[in-house]
Design an enzyme around this catalytic site. Structure first.
Site, PDB file in Angstrom:
ATOM      1  CB  CYS A   1      -0.973  -0.035   1.182  1.00 55.21           C
ATOM      2  SG  CYS A   1      -0.252  -0.474   2.781  1.00 55.21           S
ATOM      3  CG  LEU A   2      -0.041   5.187   0.139  1.00 56.40           C
ATOM      4  CD1 LEU A   2      -0.608   6.535   0.572  1.00 56.40           C
ATOM      5  CD2 LEU A   2       0.691   5.342  -1.200  1.00 56.40           C
TER       6      LEU A   2
END
Length: 209
Positions: A88-89
């Site tokens: 994800c981030l």
């Protein structure tokens, strides 16, 4: 480049957004598949197979709806003997949630043990409370059907995932025990320090008669 992806199971890794663009790391870990889950998920590198899931890191975001596609994507990659990166981030919440669901499906772990196993490899793993509730619900209502579906679709699991996950779970428990012992030791040292300061202060303000 990336901060360093972590291997959860053979051919399965969790990382962050930078790791997903780190060609050297990807090549080193034989990664050919990338599962990208964040607000603006999209393919970034040529020659990679992607599953992109636009999703926010919000407790109200429904991730259960993506579990089946994610599990199939990861499992098919592993069966080919190739590496899959889930990111994800930050590699903390959304990606971890999908990997925990996968670990639950390929083992007999409940969601808490599966999350602890992931934390054994990636200590920063920490899905938000909404995602944790979804994992709990998945364990109560869906995981048994998912295990049956996985076996009927792909056959017997050729990996020793339960043993590998158990090793990670044990590692996490050891980490927790060490942290607890360290915290207790620090507390005792601080208490001793305060006692010493108190004694010094008392002696400074007393006079002999």
């Amino acid at each position: 480049m990336g901060n360093g992806m972590n291997k959860i199971l053979p051919s399965l890794f969790i990382g962050n957004f930078k790791d997903a663009r780190d060609v050297e790391q990807l090549h080193k870990n034989n990664i050919t598949h990338i599962l990208s889950i964040h607000d603006s998920a999209r393919p970034m590198l040529e020659g990679m197979k992607y599953l992109c899931i636009p999703a926010s890191d919000s407790p109200s975001q429904n991730l259960i709806q993506h579990f089946k596609d994610s599990i199939a994507f990861i499992h098919e990659c592993r069966l080919k003997g190739e590496g899959c990166l889930v990111h994800c981030l930050a590699g903390v919440s959304r990606s971890v949630t999908l990997v925990v669901a996968y670990v639950m499906t390929v083992t007999d772990f409940g969601w808490e043990d599966a999350l602890s196993a992931v934390r054994g490899a990636r200590t920063c793993a920490n899905p938000n409370m909404g995602f944790q509730k979804q994992l709990e619900d998945f364990g109560k209502h869906d995981v048994y059907q998912f295990r049956t579906w996985l076996k009927e679709t792909y056959g017997e699991n050729p990996f020793n995932d339960k043993d590998d996950a158990k090793q990670l779970l044990d590692k996490h428990k050891q980490q927790e025990a060490a942290e607890s012992q360290s915290a207790t030791s620090s507390g005792r040292q601080w208490s001793s320090h305060l006692t010493s300061l108190s004694s010094m202060s008392y002696s400074n303000y007393t006079t002999e008669t």
